[in-house]
Design an enzyme around this catalytic site. Structure first.
Site, PDB file in Angstrom:
ATOM      1  N   GLY A 210      30.632  45.078 -13.145  1.00 30.32           N
ATOM      2  CA  GLY A 210      29.709  46.064 -12.961  1.00 30.32           C
ATOM      3  C   GLY A 210      30.225  47.157 -12.397  1.00 30.32           C
ATOM      4  O   GLY A 210      29.545  48.298 -12.377  1.00 30.32           O
ATOM      5  N   GLU A 429       5.212  42.174   6.618  1.00 30.61           N
ATOM      6  CA  GLU A 429       5.761  43.365   6.502  1.00 30.61           C
ATOM      7  C   GLU A 429       5.937  44.584   7.473  1.00 30.61           C
ATOM      8  O   GLU A 429       6.738  44.838   7.746  1.00 30.61           O
ATOM      9  CB  GLU A 429       5.558  44.113   5.175  1.00 30.61           C
ATOM     10  CG  GLU A 429       5.562  43.381   3.953  1.00 30.61           C
ATOM     11  CD  GLU A 429       7.032  42.746   3.641  1.00 30.61           C
ATOM     12  OE1 GLU A 429       7.974  43.141   4.008  1.00 30.61           O
ATOM     13  OE2 GLU A 429       7.041  41.457   2.908  1.00 30.61           O
TER      14      GLU A 429
END
Length: 605
Positions: A210, A429
């Site tokens: 890529g 988180e």
């Protein structure tokens, strides 16, 4: 309206049709044709011919009320109606010596016999011609399959005003510089020959998937005024031994006829792997490789032909292929840096409509580690999101959201979590973000969300580096490990228990800790000793230990001790900031998604 194509019929269908035609010919056409070969006469003629001895054989068919008889030479067949009142018929035939043995008189002539044999053969020949023509059309060639064996099917490109140019390739300045020099050499070789410089025979493009290796080759085709042959390495490999080598010879024969020119072989590792000499190896691949080595630098030179090749497995190539004289240059096409990512985004953004206030530098910083193909996908996802929302152009929010889509997947609108699970994810988180923010060498927090994603993530914390970050110190890696353990640590501090949500964090922390000890020489016990080797560095970087079992045990012990130490550090940070942990977790629980500015505002408030 879309055109509806009828399905292709299998080969057995055509063979069944041929058999049906043969049967119809034998049972319908032949009897119909044969009746025209029999002459019909009256009974008096039959009697007259009998008396004159002109009849060879006769067959009385009482059921059909007729008599079939032949001429003396049996070349002609006659038919007449039988008169039932003629009682002397049989005796008259016996007196004339006519055979009435009861043998059936064949109603077909020699022509009919020939047709009965030839017609089926002609039908099958026609079927064969039809099938071979269909097969050639499928193969895309005008010659038969056998004549195409050993012939190269390389695609030839010429200079095109609408093709890819070097201006369309961003973020790989060094690679473009190398390739631009080759294009200039082909355009004007005299200025190089004046100083004695010779043309490089081969250029090997290596890098992760890529990053634009094939696009760079297409850009060379767009810039060069010379023929450009393009072929994949897998196209050389054939079922029959020797066909691949024949394709190589044919390719270079065509290239030399059109020299100066460029030959591009994509994924060259398909034929260029190391020759290990094992019994039972692929002789066809090795013969193809040997032919390629000879064509590139053998007794006969390939003046005017430059080979471009691309691979993401350079370590697997044969040393005879990668030596100077064959591939004189190795051009790394690595993942783009911050500037390169920004330029790539701008190139792809020209293809869509974007808002004037888009900050490509910020988007490039958020897309750290993305390849050129991923950046192109990010821009396209932003355009798709703008269309879904009914806007005429993509905004900054579209680009930022598309980064999250590429990294973590789409938001799961129908994901159902209990309030307790949602609160656990919020603390998890915030634990990552709080531990990262309290460590001086950690990247600042950009965004925190507890919205589940299609990748399986229940939430994530996005950290963004301010600039290019090539080297990492030991302290930075340790801080990163502590940040990975911050989510589990927050669960322990807030709830006194742990969940399965930290599985990916554990994997990443363990991987970093092991790399510090085995590859980066950051262990006091092992010093600068490599205990692990990396293979396929561009395809995931699989690692394997190269040490004794005793040393592996010590490595495992040090990895466990390092992760436990950083886990404890994360616990200490969160306990010292328990009030902020609760406040931030409750705020995230209510909002579901908060920005880095909101997070830092509460933390420093």
């Amino acid at each position: 309206m879309n055109e509806v194509h009828s399905p292709k019929k299998p080969l057995i269908f055509y063979y069944m049709v041929a058999m049906l035609l043969v049967m119809l010919f034998n049972f319908i056409a032949m009897p119909w044709l044969s009746q025209y070969q029999i002459q019909e006469v009256d009974y008096n003629t039959f009697v007259s011919m009998t008396e004159k001895g002109e009849i060879g054989r006769a067959e009385i068919q009482e059921a059909d009320n007729r008599i079939l008889f032949t001429s003396k030479d049996e070349k002609t067949i006659y038919k007449t109606a039988m008169i039932s009142t003629d009682s002397q018929l049989v005796q008259r035939l016996l007196d004339a010596g006519v055979s009435t043995s009861g043998e059936e008189i064949e109603q077909t002539s020699l022509l009919m016999n020939i047709l009965s044999w030839v017609a089926p053969i002609l039908i099958f020949i026609a079927l064969g011609q039809f099938m071979s023509r269909k097969l050639m059309q499928k193969m895309g060639g005008g010659n038969s399959m056998m004549f195409n064996m050993g012939k190269t099917n390389a695609k030839v490109y010429v200079k095109s005003a609408e093709g890819i140019r070097f201006d369309d390739v961003a973020g790989e300045d060094e690679a473009k510089e190398n390739l631009t020099e080759i294009v200039n050499y082909l355009h004007d070789p005299s200025k190089y020959q004046e100083i004695g410089a010779s043309m490089p025979k081969g250029v090997l493009l290596v890098g992760p998937p890529g990053t634009g290796k094939t696009m760079l080759a297409k850009a060379v085709a767009g810039e060069a005024n010379v023929p450009f042959f393009s072929m994949s390495g897998s196209e050389f490999v054939e079922m029959f031994v020797g066909m691949g080598a024949s394709k190589v010879r044919d390719l270079f024969k065509q290239a030399k006829e059109k020299a100066p020119c460029i030959v591009f072989i994509d994924e060259i590792d398909a034929i260029g792997k190391k020759r290990d000499g094992q019994i039972g190896g692929n002789d066809e691949r090795e013969q193809t490789l040997n032919q390629l080595l000879t064509e590139m630098d053998g007794f006969e030179g390939n003046t005017g032909v430059i080979i471009l090749a691309a691979t993401n497995r350079p370590e697997s190539l044969d040393p005879a292929l990668t030596r100077p004289g064959r591939f004189d240059r190795r051009v790394p096409v690595e993942l783009p840096d911050l500037k390169g990512r920004e330029e790539i985004l701008k190139v792809h953004a020209k293809k869509i409509k974007v808002a004037e206030d888009v900050d490509f530098n910020k988007v490039a910083r958020m897309a750290s580690g993305a390849s050129g193909a991923e950046l192109a996908n990010i821009v396209n996802e932003a355009a798709l999101r703008a269309v879904r929302d009914g806007r005429k152009f993509a905004t900054q929010a579209d680009l930022e959201e598309s980064i999250e889509v590429v990294i973590a997947g789409y938001q799961k609108k129908n994901a159902i979590m209990t309030d307790h699970e949602k609160r656990i994810v919020a603390y998890h988180e915030i634990g990552h973000a709080l531990v990262a923010a309290k460590q001086t060498n950690s990247a600042p927090v950009q965004k925190i969300t507890i919205v589940p994603r299609t990748s399986g993530a229940l939430g994530y914390t996005m950290q963004v580096d301010e600039g290019n970050h090539v080297l990492m110190s030991k302290e930075e890696i340790e801080n990163k490990i502590a940040t990975f353990t911050g989510g589990r640590a927050a669960e322990e501090v807030a709830f006194g228990s742990v969940t399965t949500g930290a599985s990916n964090d554990i994997e990443q922390a363990t991987k970093l800790a092991r790399a510090m000890i085995t590859r980066y020489g950051m262990s006091d016990d092992f010093d600068m000793v490599a205990l692990e080797t990396v293979t396929n560095q561009y395809l995931g970087g699989d690692a394997s230990l190269v040490c004794s079992a005793e040393t592996q045990t010590k490595v495992d012990q040090q990895v466990v001790a390092l992760v436990k130490r950083e886990h404890q550090k994360a616990l200490d940070i969160l306990r010292e900031n328990r009030t902020k942990l609760d406040e931030l977790a409750n705020f995230l629980y209510e909002k579901e998604t908060i920005t880095g500015e909101e997070f830092m505002g509460i933390l420093n408030g």
